[in-house]
Motif scaffolding. Structure first.
Motif, PDB file in Angstrom:
ATOM      1  N   LEU A 162      -4.052  -1.907   9.850  1.00 49.24           N
ATOM      2  CA  LEU A 162      -3.960  -0.451   9.708  1.00 49.24           C
ATOM      3  C   LEU A 162      -3.263  -0.081   8.398  1.00 49.24           C
ATOM      4  O   LEU A 162      -2.286  -0.736   8.010  1.00 49.24           O
ATOM      5  N   LEU A 163      -3.748   0.944   7.756  1.00 50.79           N
ATOM      6  CA  LEU A 163      -3.091   1.463   6.559  1.00 50.79           C
ATOM      7  C   LEU A 163      -1.812   2.182   6.972  1.00 50.79           C
ATOM      8  O   LEU A 163      -1.760   2.774   8.054  1.00 50.79           O
ATOM      9  N   PRO A 164      -0.783   2.160   6.132  1.00 49.25           N
ATOM     10  CA  PRO A 164       0.430   2.893   6.478  1.00 49.25           C
ATOM     11  C   PRO A 164       0.188   4.402   6.411  1.00 49.25           C
ATOM     12  O   PRO A 164      -0.658   4.874   5.663  1.00 49.25           O
ATOM     13  N   GLY A 165       0.925   5.145   7.205  1.00 45.75           N
ATOM     14  CA  GLY A 165       0.809   6.604   7.181  1.00 45.75           C
ATOM     15  C   GLY A 165      -0.147   7.119   8.235  1.00 45.75           C
ATOM     16  O   GLY A 165      -0.770   6.362   8.973  1.00 45.75           O
ATOM     17  N   ASP A 166      -0.269   8.431   8.291  1.00 45.99           N
ATOM     18  CA  ASP A 166      -1.073   9.110   9.290  1.00 45.99           C
ATOM     19  C   ASP A 166      -2.480   9.347   8.756  1.00 45.99           C
ATOM     20  O   ASP A 166      -2.682  10.130   7.832  1.00 45.99           O
TER      21      ASP A 166
ATOM     22  N   VAL B 154       0.877  -1.166   0.000  1.00 46.32           N
ATOM     23  CA  VAL B 154       0.000   0.000   0.000  1.00 46.32           C
ATOM     24  C   VAL B 154       0.913   1.215   0.000  1.00 46.32           C
ATOM     25  O   VAL B 154       1.706   1.405   0.923  1.00 46.32           O
ATOM     26  N   ASP B 155       0.842   1.986  -1.074  1.00 47.83           N
ATOM     27  CA  ASP B 155       1.720   3.144  -1.263  1.00 47.83           C
ATOM     28  C   ASP B 155       3.189   2.761  -1.090  1.00 47.83           C
ATOM     29  O   ASP B 155       3.977   3.478  -0.479  1.00 47.83           O
ATOM     30  N   GLY B 156       3.538   1.592  -1.611  1.00 45.78           N
ATOM     31  CA  GLY B 156       4.920   1.121  -1.592  1.00 45.78           C
ATOM     32  C   GLY B 156       5.355   0.449  -0.308  1.00 45.78           C
ATOM     33  O   GLY B 156       6.458  -0.088  -0.237  1.00 45.78           O
ATOM     34  N   ALA B 157       4.517   0.442   0.720  1.00 46.65           N
ATOM     35  CA  ALA B 157       4.869  -0.190   1.996  1.00 46.65           C
ATOM     36  C   ALA B 157       4.178  -1.552   2.105  1.00 46.65           C
ATOM     37  O   ALA B 157       3.023  -1.699   1.689  1.00 46.65           O
ATOM     38  N   PRO B 158       4.855  -2.559   2.670  1.00 46.07           N
ATOM     39  CA  PRO B 158       4.225  -3.877   2.839  1.00 46.07           C
ATOM     40  C   PRO B 158       2.951  -3.774   3.671  1.00 46.07           C
ATOM     41  O   PRO B 158       2.891  -3.051   4.658  1.00 46.07           O
ATOM     42  N   PHE B 159       1.925  -4.506   3.259  1.00 48.98           N
ATOM     43  CA  PHE B 159       0.648  -4.550   3.957  1.00 48.98           C
ATOM     44  C   PHE B 159       0.304  -6.010   4.192  1.00 48.98           C
ATOM     45  O   PHE B 159      -0.043  -6.725   3.263  1.00 48.98           O
TER      46      PHE B 159
ATOM     47  N   ILE C 212      -0.752  -5.659  -5.848  1.00 49.55           N
ATOM     48  CA  ILE C 212      -0.586  -7.084  -5.560  1.00 49.55           C
ATOM     49  C   ILE C 212       0.620  -7.524  -6.358  1.00 49.55           C
ATOM     50  O   ILE C 212       0.680  -7.337  -7.584  1.00 49.55           O
ATOM     51  N   GLN C 213       1.597  -8.078  -5.653  1.00 50.90           N
ATOM     52  CA  GLN C 213       2.831  -8.519  -6.304  1.00 50.90           C
ATOM     53  C   GLN C 213       2.984 -10.025  -6.139  1.00 50.90           C
ATOM     54  O   GLN C 213       2.597 -10.596  -5.116  1.00 50.90           O
ATOM     55  N   ALA C 214       3.548 -10.649  -7.165  1.00 50.64           N
ATOM     56  CA  ALA C 214       3.788 -12.089  -7.129  1.00 50.64           C
ATOM     57  C   ALA C 214       5.209 -12.380  -7.588  1.00 50.64           C
ATOM     58  O   ALA C 214       5.796 -11.615  -8.353  1.00 50.64           O
TER      59      ALA C 214
END
Length: 189
Positions: A151-155, A131-136, A168-170
């Motif tokens: 929780l979503l990354p960021g404030d 999510v926005d380049g950060a692992p989720f 989604i990456q594989a």
């Protein structure tokens, strides 16, 4: 006039002070919701608007005055998707590769995402979400379902209403790895 015992008058005075203190506390507390009339120059409909704002003045709930029902937040629905893994987004790349991407507004602090994964016969690999380049959430082995609520990354306070990018990456160690999003929605903390 009959004389009242002194303790009753003291008790009444004490109760009056407590009621005043409670009244002051209630009246100084910030509002959790608010009704706002439409600007006089922009809406000629006479029906009142119903809006609820959070503590940061973000509009979190609104009615639709034109046709009724809910205006905000609008609720996104997933389209019907292929059930055949051969038609799902896929990769044969030996490094994590984005196979599916979408953009969504941030309305809630958490998100739930479910992704079906599969591998070709004899294939192996992994699937992850950014999510926005950060692992989720976790990285899963192809062939298992990715299902994560977090929780979503960021404030959230500064990102409310902004757009986030979900990828989604594989990665295929052998053969082909497939990934198909099946469910996505926001959630409260």
């Amino acid at each position: 006039m009959p004389q009242l015992p002194e303790d009753i008058i003291d008790r009444l005075n004490q109760m009056e002070r407590r009621i005043k203190a409670l009244s002051t506390a209630v009246n100084t507390r910030p509002a959790v919701n608010e009704f706002r009339p439409p600007p006089s120059d922009s809406v000629t409909i006479t029906r009142p608007l119903f809006r609820i704002f959070d503590g940061y003045n973000h509009e979190i709930f609104a009615d639709d005055i034109m046709t009724g029902g809910l205006a905000r937040p609008w609720l996104q629905l997933m389209p019907p998707l292929a059930t055949d893994p051969a038609k799902w987004p896929s990769t044969t790349a030996p490094a994590f590769t984005t196979v599916a991407r979408c953009m969504n507004p941030i309305w809630q602090p958490k998100m739930r995402l479910s992704v079906y994964t599969a591998a070709s016969s004899g294939g192996t690999g992994q699937v992850r979400v950014l999510v926005d380049g950060a692992p989720f959430g976790p990285t899963v082995t192809a062939g298992t379902t990715y299902d994560y609520l977090g929780l979503l990354p960021g404030d959230m306070k500064t990102r409310f209403g902004q757009t986030m990018t979900i990828e989604i990456q594989a990665l295929a160690s052998a053969g082909t790895v497939y990934a198909q999003p099946a469910l996505i929605h926001g959630a409260q903390t």
